[in-house]
Every structure is written in structure tokens, then in C-alpha cells.
Motif scaffolding. Sequence first.
Motif: not given
Length: 299
Positions: A171-196
Motif C-alpha cells: 500500500l505504501l509503495l503504490i501510494d508513493v508511486w502515485q503521489s510522488a509526481p505531485f510533490v515533483f510538480l510543486l517543487l519543480y515549479a518552486a525551483l524555477q523561481s530560485v534566482p540564478q
Amino acid sequence: MKKNQILKARTTESAARRFGLGMIGPTMLVLLIMTAYPLLFTLFYSFTDYNLLRNLQKPASFIALGNYTKLLNDAYFRQAILNTVKFTLLAVIFEMLIGFGIALLVNSLTRGQKTMRTLLLLPYLLPTVTVALSWRMMLSPNYGIVNQMMEALNLPVFNWFSDMRTAFGMLLLIDVWQSAPFVFLLLYAALQSVPQAQYEAARIDGAGAFKILFFVTIPNIKNSLALCALLRTIDSFRLFDKVNLLTGGGPANTTSTITQYLYSYGIKSLDFGFGSAGAIVMTILVLLLSSLYIKRAMG
């Protein structure tokens, strides 16, 4: 002259405030009806013995803390709380680590970022029922591809969702497999705003990859990290679909969550008073866990 100007400014400000209240009024009314009323309804009935079938003939009786006492004295409910808290903590930790790692990887790519974003988001875009049924087919003890591959490699096979050693982990594996992309999406968007410019300054100062990560990247996206952890905590704590479809809370109550327990002992039996008490307890636990993230983010 000044007095007239001040009076005019106050009148304008008052009119703007009334206009703003008038604009948000309908939305606030809908929110109150959709959230406050159900919450008050649930809280009220948690102190009664309300059962839909039994109370068709007579009104529900006030039993004070009877439902809460029954809940907290139930060993199955205590086990469900432990399972839920354990699942939530592990799921949030793994999803945050994996999602953050993927976000860093995709953000560092010079080519193919759009393709990678699309492919990585596919598991999260799938309906939970589809995900659960797909994994149940793959992990079937009779015809599942996973057991067939393990047999071909002369490895031991399992009845993954009926074995006490593997059910919770699956159950843990399946939930992580499905929900980790949500975390990726939010954090990827946040990384785009870090000043180069900060990255360039750190490299000029001779900072390595780890120092840049801990002293530039993470401080800049710490609020996004806290928000992400908060959202995943709330969502993981109310896990129901996967448990209900894959294990039903078994084997031996090892995968039972609070929502699964309330469904089995409250909703199915139409004992809404008992179920309401469980829902209130669950809400309090979610608020306690969430407050840790909120306090951390505000601090």
C-alpha cells in the motif's frame, strides 16, 4: 479643505470595503453552507446514538461522550490510528524525498524537460481506482506479472495483499508511486523561481553541489517544501480508496486506517453517531499533525 479631503477619502474607503464584502459575500455563504454546516452537524450527532434505521421510528438520544469512549476503548480503532499515523509519516517522507530528487534532476536537464514532466506526471493523473486495480492485477498471486517474474528468477512469491509481511508495504509503495509526481510538480515549479544569480555567486565562491543545495536551493523553496508536506499529510491521513479496494483493512487489521474503520463500523451499519465521533477524532489528529508544518513554515 484638509478635513473635506479626509472625509472624502474615508467615504471612498468605506465604499470600497462594502463593495469588496458584497463581492465575496456569496462565496462566503456557499463556503459556510458547504463546510460549517456539515461540521456542526457531525459534531452534534457525535454526541448522540443516531442510527439511520433505528431512528426512523424515534429521535436520536443524547449520550454525551458515549461514542468517544467506545471509540477509544476499541483496540481495532487504536490500531487503525497507529496504522494511519505510521502510513502518513512514511508516505510523506518517501514522497518528499523522491519528489524533490526528481525535481532537482529534471530542473538540471538542458533538454527534454517538457517530455520528462509529462511522463512523470502520468501516475498522478490516473484515477485512484485505476491505479489500485492495475496494481492488484500485476501483484495477483495467480496471474500477476510480478509473481511470474519472481518464479522465473527462482525467487519466493507472495500473496502480496493478504500476507501480513507485505500488505502494508505494498500500500505504501503504490501510494508513493502515485503521489510522488505531485510533490515533483510543486517543487519543480518552486525551483524555477530560485534566482540564478545566487547559484552563480555560490559557484564563484567555490561552493560544491551539496553546499549549493543546502544553502541556496532549500532556503529558497522552504515554504514550498512545508506546503507540499502539509498537503501530502492531509491527503495521506484520509487514505481510503486503496485500502478498501486492495486489502479491506486486512490481514489481521494490519492495513486498517481510520477512514476504513469508520466505513466498516459506522457507514456500513448506518451508525452515523458513532461514525461522526470517529470523524471528529480524525479531524483533530489531522489538525495536530498539520499544525507542526504550519508552525514550521511560519517560523
